[in-house]
Design a protein around this motif. Sequence first.
Motif, PDB file in Angstrom:
ATOM      1  N   VAL A 144       0.780  -1.110  -0.079  1.00  0.00           N
ATOM      2  CA  VAL A 144       0.139   0.057   0.046  1.00  0.00           C
ATOM      3  C   VAL A 144       0.878   1.300   0.121  1.00  0.00           C
ATOM      4  O   VAL A 144       1.845   1.299   0.751  1.00  0.00           O
ATOM      5  CB  VAL A 144      -0.905   0.031   1.178  1.00  0.00           C
ATOM      6  CG1 VAL A 144      -1.775   1.385   1.300  1.00  0.00           C
ATOM      7  CG2 VAL A 144      -1.755  -1.454   0.924  1.00  0.00           C
ATOM      8  N   VAL A 145       0.683   2.209  -0.916  1.00  0.00           N
ATOM      9  CA  VAL A 145       1.353   3.303  -0.954  1.00  0.00           C
ATOM     10  C   VAL A 145       0.167   4.244  -0.518  1.00  0.00           C
ATOM     11  O   VAL A 145      -0.899   4.365  -1.365  1.00  0.00           O
ATOM     12  CB  VAL A 145       1.707   3.868  -2.443  1.00  0.00           C
ATOM     13  CG1 VAL A 145       2.354   5.144  -2.535  1.00  0.00           C
ATOM     14  CG2 VAL A 145       2.997   2.867  -2.719  1.00  0.00           C
ATOM     15  N   VAL A 146       0.413   5.113   0.542  1.00  0.00           N
ATOM     16  CA  VAL A 146      -0.681   5.883   0.942  1.00  0.00           C
ATOM     17  C   VAL A 146      -0.393   7.536   0.622  1.00  0.00           C
ATOM     18  O   VAL A 146       0.645   7.892   0.512  1.00  0.00           O
ATOM     19  CB  VAL A 146      -0.446   6.116   2.506  1.00  0.00           C
ATOM     20  CG1 VAL A 146      -1.335   7.447   3.026  1.00  0.00           C
ATOM     21  CG2 VAL A 146      -0.802   4.609   3.178  1.00  0.00           C
ATOM     22  N   GLY A 147      -1.321   8.066  -0.247  1.00  0.00           N
ATOM     23  CA  GLY A 147      -1.176   9.369  -0.832  1.00  0.00           C
ATOM     24  C   GLY A 147      -2.069  10.258  -0.147  1.00  0.00           C
ATOM     25  O   GLY A 147      -2.948   9.690   0.817  1.00  0.00           O
ATOM     26  N   GLY A 148      -2.055  11.398  -0.049  1.00  0.00           N
ATOM     27  CA  GLY A 148      -2.708  12.589   0.570  1.00  0.00           C
ATOM     28  C   GLY A 148      -2.892  12.416   2.195  1.00  0.00           C
ATOM     29  O   GLY A 148      -3.861  12.421   2.782  1.00  0.00           O
ATOM     30  N   ALA A 149      -1.632  12.235   2.781  1.00  0.00           N
ATOM     31  CA  ALA A 149      -1.469  12.100   4.181  1.00  0.00           C
ATOM     32  C   ALA A 149      -1.884  13.275   4.945  1.00  0.00           C
ATOM     33  O   ALA A 149      -2.055  13.273   6.014  1.00  0.00           O
ATOM     34  CB  ALA A 149      -0.097  11.682   4.424  1.00  0.00           C
ATOM     35  N   PHE A 150      -1.935  14.583   4.106  1.00  0.00           N
ATOM     36  CA  PHE A 150      -2.029  15.551   4.696  1.00  0.00           C
ATOM     37  C   PHE A 150      -3.490  16.018   4.186  1.00  0.00           C
ATOM     38  O   PHE A 150      -4.165  17.293   4.555  1.00  0.00           O
ATOM     39  CB  PHE A 150      -1.226  16.757   4.238  1.00  0.00           C
ATOM     40  CG  PHE A 150       0.400  16.765   4.506  1.00  0.00           C
ATOM     41  CD1 PHE A 150       0.662  16.197   5.730  1.00  0.00           C
ATOM     42  CD2 PHE A 150       1.113  17.170   3.525  1.00  0.00           C
ATOM     43  CE1 PHE A 150       1.846  16.224   6.232  1.00  0.00           C
ATOM     44  CE2 PHE A 150       2.668  16.927   4.083  1.00  0.00           C
ATOM     45  CZ  PHE A 150       2.915  16.525   5.189  1.00  0.00           C
ATOM     46  N   ASN A 151      -4.386  15.362   3.684  1.00  0.00           N
ATOM     47  CA  ASN A 151      -5.720  15.514   3.357  1.00  0.00           C
ATOM     48  C   ASN A 151      -5.746  16.567   2.609  1.00  0.00           C
ATOM     49  O   ASN A 151      -6.539  17.455   2.920  1.00  0.00           O
ATOM     50  CB  ASN A 151      -6.710  15.329   4.650  1.00  0.00           C
ATOM     51  CG  ASN A 151      -7.079  13.853   4.901  1.00  0.00           C
ATOM     52  OD1 ASN A 151      -6.605  13.602   6.222  1.00  0.00           O
ATOM     53  ND2 ASN A 151      -7.693  13.178   3.879  1.00  0.00           N
ATOM     54  N   SER A 152      -4.797  17.006   1.886  1.00  0.00           N
ATOM     55  CA  SER A 152      -4.674  18.165   0.764  1.00  0.00           C
ATOM     56  C   SER A 152      -4.464  19.667   1.542  1.00  0.00           C
ATOM     57  O   SER A 152      -4.596  20.578   0.943  1.00  0.00           O
ATOM     58  CB  SER A 152      -6.108  18.386  -0.078  1.00  0.00           C
ATOM     59  OG  SER A 152      -6.973  18.991   0.538  1.00  0.00           O
ATOM     60  N   ALA A 182      -7.675  26.460   5.627  1.00  0.00           N
ATOM     61  CA  ALA A 182      -7.408  25.230   5.012  1.00  0.00           C
ATOM     62  C   ALA A 182      -8.387  24.501   4.394  1.00  0.00           C
ATOM     63  O   ALA A 182      -9.284  24.541   4.552  1.00  0.00           O
ATOM     64  CB  ALA A 182      -6.603  24.419   6.117  1.00  0.00           C
ATOM     65  N   THR A 183      -7.835  23.601   3.308  1.00  0.00           N
ATOM     66  CA  THR A 183      -8.567  22.534   2.690  1.00  0.00           C
ATOM     67  C   THR A 183      -8.556  21.392   3.040  1.00  0.00           C
ATOM     68  O   THR A 183      -7.582  20.716   3.594  1.00  0.00           O
ATOM     69  CB  THR A 183      -8.039  22.689   0.995  1.00  0.00           C
ATOM     70  OG1 THR A 183      -6.830  22.303   0.954  1.00  0.00           O
ATOM     71  CG2 THR A 183      -8.455  24.066   0.572  1.00  0.00           C
ATOM     72  N   TYR A 184      -9.610  20.662   2.848  1.00  0.00           N
ATOM     73  CA  TYR A 184      -9.664  19.036   3.277  1.00  0.00           C
ATOM     74  C   TYR A 184     -10.130  18.306   1.979  1.00  0.00           C
ATOM     75  O   TYR A 184     -11.193  18.799   1.540  1.00  0.00           O
ATOM     76  CB  TYR A 184     -10.668  18.776   4.476  1.00  0.00           C
ATOM     77  CG  TYR A 184     -10.657  17.305   4.831  1.00  0.00           C
ATOM     78  CD1 TYR A 184      -9.802  16.786   5.485  1.00  0.00           C
ATOM     79  CD2 TYR A 184     -11.838  16.828   4.335  1.00  0.00           C
ATOM     80  CE1 TYR A 184     -10.073  15.357   5.770  1.00  0.00           C
ATOM     81  CE2 TYR A 184     -12.118  15.205   4.502  1.00  0.00           C
ATOM     82  CZ  TYR A 184     -11.192  14.830   5.436  1.00  0.00           C
ATOM     83  OH  TYR A 184     -11.454  13.328   5.545  1.00  0.00           O
ATOM     84  N   ASP A 185      -9.412  17.543   1.655  1.00  0.00           N
ATOM     85  CA  ASP A 185      -9.733  16.846   0.440  1.00  0.00           C
ATOM     86  C   ASP A 185     -10.184  18.013  -0.767  1.00  0.00           C
ATOM     87  O   ASP A 185     -11.076  17.807  -1.540  1.00  0.00           O
ATOM     88  CB  ASP A 185     -10.916  15.792   0.470  1.00  0.00           C
ATOM     89  CG  ASP A 185     -10.400  14.774   1.040  1.00  0.00           C
ATOM     90  OD1 ASP A 185      -9.029  14.490   1.731  1.00  0.00           O
ATOM     91  OD2 ASP A 185     -11.132  13.683   1.367  1.00  0.00           O
ATOM     92  N   TYR A 186      -9.353  18.851  -0.971  1.00  0.00           N
ATOM     93  CA  TYR A 186      -9.444  19.995  -1.797  1.00  0.00           C
ATOM     94  C   TYR A 186     -10.542  20.952  -1.981  1.00  0.00           C
ATOM     95  O   TYR A 186     -11.062  21.780  -2.678  1.00  0.00           O
ATOM     96  CB  TYR A 186      -9.392  19.366  -3.368  1.00  0.00           C
ATOM     97  CG  TYR A 186      -8.154  18.626  -3.640  1.00  0.00           C
ATOM     98  CD1 TYR A 186      -6.781  19.116  -3.809  1.00  0.00           C
ATOM     99  CD2 TYR A 186      -8.031  17.520  -3.454  1.00  0.00           C
ATOM    100  CE1 TYR A 186      -5.821  18.397  -4.043  1.00  0.00           C
ATOM    101  CE2 TYR A 186      -6.951  16.476  -3.577  1.00  0.00           C
ATOM    102  CZ  TYR A 186      -5.730  16.966  -3.759  1.00  0.00           C
ATOM    103  OH  TYR A 186      -4.429  16.459  -3.942  1.00  0.00           O
ATOM    104  N   THR A 187     -11.304  20.754  -0.642  1.00  0.00           N
ATOM    105  CA  THR A 187     -12.440  21.776  -0.306  1.00  0.00           C
ATOM    106  C   THR A 187     -12.397  22.240   0.832  1.00  0.00           C
ATOM    107  O   THR A 187     -11.507  22.119   1.603  1.00  0.00           O
ATOM    108  CB  THR A 187     -13.817  20.929  -0.685  1.00  0.00           C
ATOM    109  OG1 THR A 187     -13.891  19.983   0.489  1.00  0.00           O
ATOM    110  CG2 THR A 187     -14.027  20.499  -1.950  1.00  0.00           C
TER     111      THR A 187
END
Length: 332
Positions: free
Chosen positions: A222-230, A240-245
């Motif tokens: 498993v490669v984890v992306g988005g560890a900062f939740n965008s 701040a944004t969460y999942d680009y919103t």
Amino acid sequence: MTLHQNALGRSTVRVTELAFGAAAIGNLFTPVTDAEAEQAVHAAWDAGVRYFDTAPHYGLGLSERRLGAALRSRPRSEYVVSTKVGRILVPTPEAPGDDLANGFAVPATHRRRWDFSAQGVRRSIEDSLRRLGLDRIDVVYLHDPDDHLDRALDEAYPELARMRDEGTVGAIGVGMNQATPLTRFVRETDLDAVLLAGRYTLLDQGGLTALLPLAADRGVGVVVGGAFNSGLLADPRPDATYDYTAAPPDLLSRALDLKAVCERHGVPLRAAALRFPFGHPAVASVLVGLRSAAEARDAAAVLTHAVPDALWAELKERGLLPPHVPTPEEAG
């Protein structure tokens, strides 16, 4: 400097714990110059990063071209490149405007056409090899097959498996921001890896329900992306944004609570966010989108920042992490 490397599932591919996400050097949201992109890749290399992830989607091929150029002087045996299939880039000679509607500050010289056919997989990889200037690709992911699951399973995956058998690619996987369909791929195919974006973080452990245990059981990395939740876990603040919103108030409050606990232990929140996924044995690497040399150096520094066991314990005591979630001190 070198970073720790892990096997990617049962494959022979090994990846550094920190992966360079190259969407940003494809001008994600805002422009990056050729020089800045090159400096970002070189700084990541100097910091020990040897895994670089890109895709045709990123900047209509610009990310692949820049990444390939920046790595050209490096020994090919020393780094891993992953790219993705599922979108074919079709030239649009009329070049109508820019590609900002798709998130990239580049001229709209091409349009994307979804294609998860066997022929489309072959063509996409051939195009990517040309843009990257490489003779092989180490890891290929099916990219966002959310609305094309049956065709991706019935046509694209078998073709990738054939290319793996031929040696054209080293490992194959699927990349999505949803855990449930990824679980189906792990259950029904012989993948080497999945790239899970945003669903295994300090704020969202959705991947733990079924995907990560199944991946561990089946030997899928498993490669984890988005560890900062965008962005929210990188710098929690009202804008701040969460999942680009825009981040919802309850999640902002929780992120600020996480930050406060981290600060009491002398740990940047970013460091805890990047280290957290490695509590699960299936996780091989964490992918961070990088657009500058400073960001690359910072990501490597915070990933290797010591995180005391007491921090994870306090997060659980305060209900900021569920008690059943594995954390790095438990992983040893």
